[in-house]
Write an enzyme that holds these catalytic residues in place. Structure first.
Site, PDB file in Angstrom:
ATOM      1  N   VAL A  72       4.035  -0.634   4.029  1.00  0.00           N
ATOM      2  CA  VAL A  72       2.691  -0.955   4.518  1.00  0.00           C
ATOM      3  C   VAL A  72       2.029  -1.848   3.472  1.00  0.00           C
ATOM      4  O   VAL A  72       2.063  -1.543   2.270  1.00  0.00           O
ATOM      5  CB  VAL A  72       1.844   0.322   4.733  1.00  0.00           C
ATOM      6  CG1 VAL A  72       0.448  -0.040   5.203  1.00  0.00           C
ATOM      7  CG2 VAL A  72       2.506   1.242   5.741  1.00  0.00           C
ATOM      8  N   ASP A 121       1.752  16.084  13.253  1.00  0.00           N
ATOM      9  CA  ASP A 121       1.739  16.021  11.784  1.00  0.00           C
ATOM     10  C   ASP A 121       0.316  15.749  11.302  1.00  0.00           C
ATOM     11  O   ASP A 121       0.095  14.900  10.438  1.00  0.00           O
ATOM     12  CB  ASP A 121       2.719  14.934  11.314  1.00  0.00           C
ATOM     13  CG  ASP A 121       3.013  15.027   9.826  1.00  0.00           C
ATOM     14  OD1 ASP A 121       2.683  16.066   9.217  1.00  0.00           O
ATOM     15  OD2 ASP A 121       3.565  14.061   9.268  1.00  0.00           O
ATOM     16  N   GLY A 168       7.706   3.742   3.309  1.00  0.00           N
ATOM     17  CA  GLY A 168       8.301   4.878   4.035  1.00  0.00           C
ATOM     18  C   GLY A 168       9.709   4.517   4.453  1.00  0.00           C
ATOM     19  O   GLY A 168      10.207   3.442   4.111  1.00  0.00           O
ATOM     20  N   ALA A 169      10.344   5.418   5.235  1.00  0.00           N
ATOM     21  CA  ALA A 169      11.727   5.180   5.656  1.00  0.00           C
ATOM     22  C   ALA A 169      11.823   3.962   6.571  1.00  0.00           C
ATOM     23  O   ALA A 169      12.817   3.251   6.579  1.00  0.00           O
ATOM     24  CB  ALA A 169      12.247   6.411   6.380  1.00  0.00           C
ATOM     25  N   LEU A 229       0.824  -1.220   0.000  1.00  0.00           N
ATOM     26  CA  LEU A 229       0.000   0.000   0.000  1.00  0.00           C
ATOM     27  C   LEU A 229       0.855   1.266   0.000  1.00  0.00           C
ATOM     28  O   LEU A 229       0.425   2.318  -0.447  1.00  0.00           O
ATOM     29  CB  LEU A 229      -0.912   0.025   1.237  1.00  0.00           C
ATOM     30  CG  LEU A 229      -1.986  -1.058   1.339  1.00  0.00           C
ATOM     31  CD1 LEU A 229      -2.676  -0.996   2.696  1.00  0.00           C
ATOM     32  CD2 LEU A 229      -3.020  -0.900   0.229  1.00  0.00           C
ATOM     33  N   GLY A 230       2.050   1.146   0.516  1.00  0.00           N
ATOM     34  CA  GLY A 230       2.901   2.345   0.571  1.00  0.00           C
ATOM     35  C   GLY A 230       4.258   1.999   1.143  1.00  0.00           C
ATOM     36  O   GLY A 230       4.444   0.936   1.727  1.00  0.00           O
TER      37      GLY A 230
HETATM   38  C1  4EK Z   1      -1.713   6.784   7.213  1.00  0.00           C
HETATM   39  C2  4EK Z   1      -1.552   7.013   5.911  1.00  0.00           C
HETATM   40  C3  4EK Z   1      -1.002   2.718   9.840  1.00  0.00           C
HETATM   41  C4  4EK Z   1      -2.511   2.196   7.927  1.00  0.00           C
HETATM   42  C5  4EK Z   1      -4.792   1.228   6.828  1.00  0.00           C
HETATM   43  C6  4EK Z   1      -4.639   1.119   8.191  1.00  0.00           C
HETATM   44  C7  4EK Z   1      -3.482   1.620   8.756  1.00  0.00           C
HETATM   45  C8  4EK Z   1      -5.461   1.198   4.786  1.00  0.00           C
HETATM   46  C9  4EK Z   1      -4.251   1.823   4.808  1.00  0.00           C
HETATM   47  C10 4EK Z   1      -3.587   2.396   3.659  1.00  0.00           C
HETATM   48  C11 4EK Z   1      -2.310   2.875   3.701  1.00  0.00           C
HETATM   49  C12 4EK Z   1      -1.744   3.420   2.572  1.00  0.00           C
HETATM   50  C13 4EK Z   1      -2.469   3.497   1.432  1.00  0.00           C
HETATM   51  C14 4EK Z   1      -3.739   3.005   1.446  1.00  0.00           C
HETATM   52  F1  4EK Z   1      -2.254   7.743   7.936  1.00  0.00           F
HETATM   53  C15 4EK Z   1      -1.009   6.050   5.146  1.00  0.00           C
HETATM   54  C16 4EK Z   1      -0.604   4.837   5.692  1.00  0.00           C
HETATM   55  C17 4EK Z   1      -0.784   4.603   7.016  1.00  0.00           C
HETATM   56  C18 4EK Z   1      -1.334   5.593   7.793  1.00  0.00           C
HETATM   57  C19 4EK Z   1      -0.341   3.293   7.625  1.00  0.00           C
HETATM   58  C20 4EK Z   1       0.869   3.451   8.538  1.00  0.00           C
HETATM   59  C21 4EK Z   1       0.356   3.364   9.953  1.00  0.00           C
HETATM   60  N1  4EK Z   1      -1.353   2.724   8.446  1.00  0.00           N
HETATM   61  N2  4EK Z   1      -2.695   2.301   6.608  1.00  0.00           N
HETATM   62  N3  4EK Z   1      -3.813   1.808   6.091  1.00  0.00           N
HETATM   63  N4  4EK Z   1      -5.775   0.841   6.029  1.00  0.00           N
HETATM   64  N5  4EK Z   1      -4.280   2.483   2.529  1.00  0.00           N
END
Ligand code: 4EK
EC number: 2.7.10.1
Length: 692
Positions: A431, A546, A426-427, A423-424
């Site tokens: 995720v 933030d 980071g450093a 999903l993403g």
């Molecule tokens: C953020 C922004 C927790 C989570 C969750 C639940 C927790 C969907 C997603 C997600 C993440 C990225 C893209 C799409 F405020 C982005 C990512 C998060 C928090 C991560 C890190 C800490 N977290 N992401 N996430 N359900 N969906």
């Protein structure tokens, strides 16, 4: 006499042509520096210092100023930087006394021969302009230049020192640049003492600070090793004649630097944390007893594979012992009585208040940060500890964290988790979307925050601290942590899955540019949920630091929850200002007090909430879009606030303005904000229902 007059005359002419040049070059100074004339980057001129802030150390000195800056600019920047330092609670008193002289010398090194530097500077202008005239290029913006060049030419003929100054040897040694030998800079040794010992933490903060950083903190390693340098007056307190120690040796300042077993003592700064609390250890490796942690002077030594503490073989000053024996016998009896009384009193107190103390262990202290991995915190939040109990303190602390976390949170193994798509990133790591098999064998969709493998001990500790903090939080508008995997790497945090991703993406994909829109009720619904989440956080003394749409998540049914990704997602890198290559600041969401003084509070979260409101009603536009981060800092400092988004109700924009009140105490609280949003929301809800 003649030469002196001539020099004065040259100085006068230089200043005059300087004024003209500065006036005419103002806009183009950067261009010139970057080479139309082939100038060196940091070429500049010498001014007589006439400011106030550095009066004590620079009065009557000629200081070096880059041509793209004026003395006034420098003075303003220094004032702002000094303001930050004066306000800072993080600064150690032993470091504070050197802060201003070091800032002054770093930003305005002293010119050894100002006339020479200025002549060389203008000779460069003349020669380069001449060369340029002969080339085929057309010069823009150079009309007035020919006049200045003429001035310099006349001046050249009159000057007797001209030949001397322009001889190739000297001009290559003394070019009009910041790196030239012609400038007196801070003594390198003292700079290093400041950076590595006396002001270690403060230097780290200063280099990243948006205001102090801009003044320019000296890079000690680039300083020349010149004897005739600017001394900050840092003295190493040593008494070569002191060959015995009194009492416990805490006042010993002799030069013995061998342990009792004959091993050489290591430099204190290599091993002592928070060395700035003990100025007697700065810059040396002599036996000492800082903070009276031992009974006599000692030092760190190398022993096979580790570094250990060893006492030094220094004789005790005998005569003092006799006085001490007589004196201390009486005193000891007295102290024993006092200690006995204290122990008695404490036992009673513990019996009475035992329950409250246990409760206190789990109560969040004021101003906790919701995320533990902030690059902004790292330097500032380090606590002070005494040498004797430092390592035990750290170990005890992390044990406490782990034990508390163990008690509160569900633990899973990697077999319970199935990783699906990413999903993403980071450093800290990545995720993922995933499936979690629960103890009752049902599976649920989760978001997995996985710490990259082989992360440093510090990153692992931060990760665990983050778990500790997040697992405290239980609210319908805070993303909930369901469990952790800590038995094997990759360490993971498991979160409830929010199907619509982050709020910023959600706003963009529901914007008019995508052929969609949100209703006023939906806007209010989103804002209210964030405000209620923040109300909960602030009531529990958590400061987010933030808060932004990118750090909120959206689930089906327009459920919005606050979370935090951490600072370094590529897609949002432009939202953060990298100060002196280390810390990242979301300046577009920050009030002046956070930008200037690093002060993060619930009130600064309220400011950020105002910006989130603006993001919501602007369908995810970047606040102050079109402006660079440095420009944004100037806008915020001069109170040029964001204007109302299109179609934003006046009441909502007024609320934003209230959140951006310059005086933090006058901003509304999250309870006020939630109440107001709720009233508007319910009003809309009723009217849209009656319309239906
Ligand atoms: C953020 C922004 C927790 C989570 C969750 C639940 C927790 C969907 C997603 C997600 C993440 C990225 C893209 C799409 F405020 C982005 C990512 C998060 C928090 C991560 C890190 C800490 N977290 N992401 N996430 N359900 N969906």
């Amino acid at each position: 006499m003649f030469t002196k007059m001539n020099n004065n005359y040259s100085a006068f002419l230089v200043s005059l042509s300087l004024m003209l040049l500065l006036k005419n070059m103002d806009v183009g100074a950067n261009n010139m520096d970057s080479g139309i004339y082939g100038f060196q980057q940091s070429s500049g001129i010498c001014h007589l210092y006439n400011g106030t802030i550095c009066r004590d150390v620079l009065s009557n000195a000629h200081v070096f100023v880059s041509p793209n800056l004026t003395m006034n600019d420098l003075e303003e920047r220094l004032k702002a930087a000094y303001g930050v330092i004066k306000e800072s609670k993080d600064m150690n008193a032993n470091c504070r006394m050197y802060a201003l002289p070091s800032l002054c010398f770093s930003s305005m090194p002293i010119c050894r021969t100002p006339e020479r530097t200025n002549l060389l500077y203008f000779s460069n202008v003349a020669t380069n302009a001449k060369q340029f005239k002969h080339s085929n290029f057309t010069i823009r913006r150079k009309r007035t230049k020919s006049k200045d060049i003429k001035n310099i030419n006349i001046f050249k003929k009159k000057s007797t020192i001209y030949e001397d100054v322009f001889s190739t040897d000297i001009s290559s040694k003394y070019p009009p640049t910041r790196e030239s030998e012609n400038l007196k800079r801070i003594c390198r040794e003292e700079c290093e003492l400041l950076e590595n010992e006396l002001c270690q933490k403060e230097y780290a903060i200063a280099k990243r600070h948006p205001v102090i950083g801009i003044v320019g903190v000296e890079d000690c390693q680039k300083l020349p090793q010149h004897k005739d340098c600017l001394s900050l007056g840092i003295t190493i307190e040593v008494d070569k004649t002191e060959n015995c120690y009194w009492e416990d040796g805490s006042s010993y300042r002799g030069v013995s630097n061998m342990s009792a077993s004959g091993k050489p003592c290591l430099r204190w700064s290599w091993l002592m944390k928070e060395i700035s609390d003990f100025p007697e250890l700065i810059g040396q490796n002599y036996c000492r007893n800082p903070g009276s942690v031992e009974g006599s002077p000692w030092c760190f030594v190398d022993s096979s594979h580790e570094r250990i503490i060893e006492l030094c073989d220094i004789p005790k000053c005998a005569d003092k012992i006799w006085i001490a024996i007589v004196g201390t016998t009486g005193a000891t009896i007295f102290v024993f009585i006092i200690i006995f009384a204290i122990i008695l009193f404490k036992r009673r107190t513990i019996m009475h208040y035992g329950m409250r103390n246990i409760h206190n262990i789990n109560t969040p202290s004021a101003d906790k940060n919701i995320y533990g991995n902030s690059q902004l915190n790292s330097a500032q939040d380090s606590g002070r500890s005494n040498l004797g109990n430092l390592s035990e303190h750290v170990a005890l602390n992390s044990k406490l964290i782990e034990r508390n976390t163990l008690l509160r949170i569900s633990h899973f193994t990697l077999q319970d988790v199935e990783f699906l798509e990413e999903l993403g990133e980071g450093a800290f790591g990545k995720v993922y979307k995933g499936q979690l098999q629960q103890p009752n064998k049902t599976t649920i969709t989760v978001a997995i925050k996985a710490l990259k493998e082989n992360a440093s001990v510090k990153t692992q500790q931060d990760f665990k601290r983050e778990i500790e903090l997040i697992s405290d939080l239980k609210h319908q508008n805070i993303v909930c942590i369901l469990g952790v995997v800590l038995n094997k790497e990759p360490y993971c945090m498991l979160f409830e899955y929010m199907a619509n991703g982050d709020l910023h993406e959600f706003l963009i994909s529901n914007s008019p540019t995508e052929g969609k829109s949100l209703t006023q009720l939906e806007f209010l619904q989103i804002a209210l949920q964030i405000s209620e989440g923040m109300q909960y956080l602030s009531a529990h003394h958590y400061v987010h630091r933030d808060l932004a749409a990118r750090n909120c998540l959206v689930n089906e049914g327009l459920i919005v929850k606050i979370s935090d990704f951490g600072l370094s997602r590529d897609i949002y890198s432009s939202d953060y200002y990298r100060v002196q290559s280390k810390s990242l600041l979301p300046v577009r969401w920050m009030p002046s007090e956070s930008i200037l003084y690093g002060k993060f509070t619930t009130e600064s979260d309220v400011w950020s909430f105002g910006v989130v409101l603006w993001e919501i009603y602007s369908y995810g536009m970047q606040p102050y879009y079109g402006y660079s981060n440095q420009e944004v800092i100037n806008l915020i400092r001069s109170r040029q606030l964001l204007s109302a988004p299109d179609n934003c109700p006046t009441a909502v924009y007024s609320l934003m303005i209230e959140c951006w009140h310059e005086q933090s105490v006058k901003r509304p609280t999250f309870t006020d904000i939630s109440n107001r949003l709720k009233t508007w929301h319910d009003g809309h809800f009723k009217s849209s229902n009656t319309e239906m």
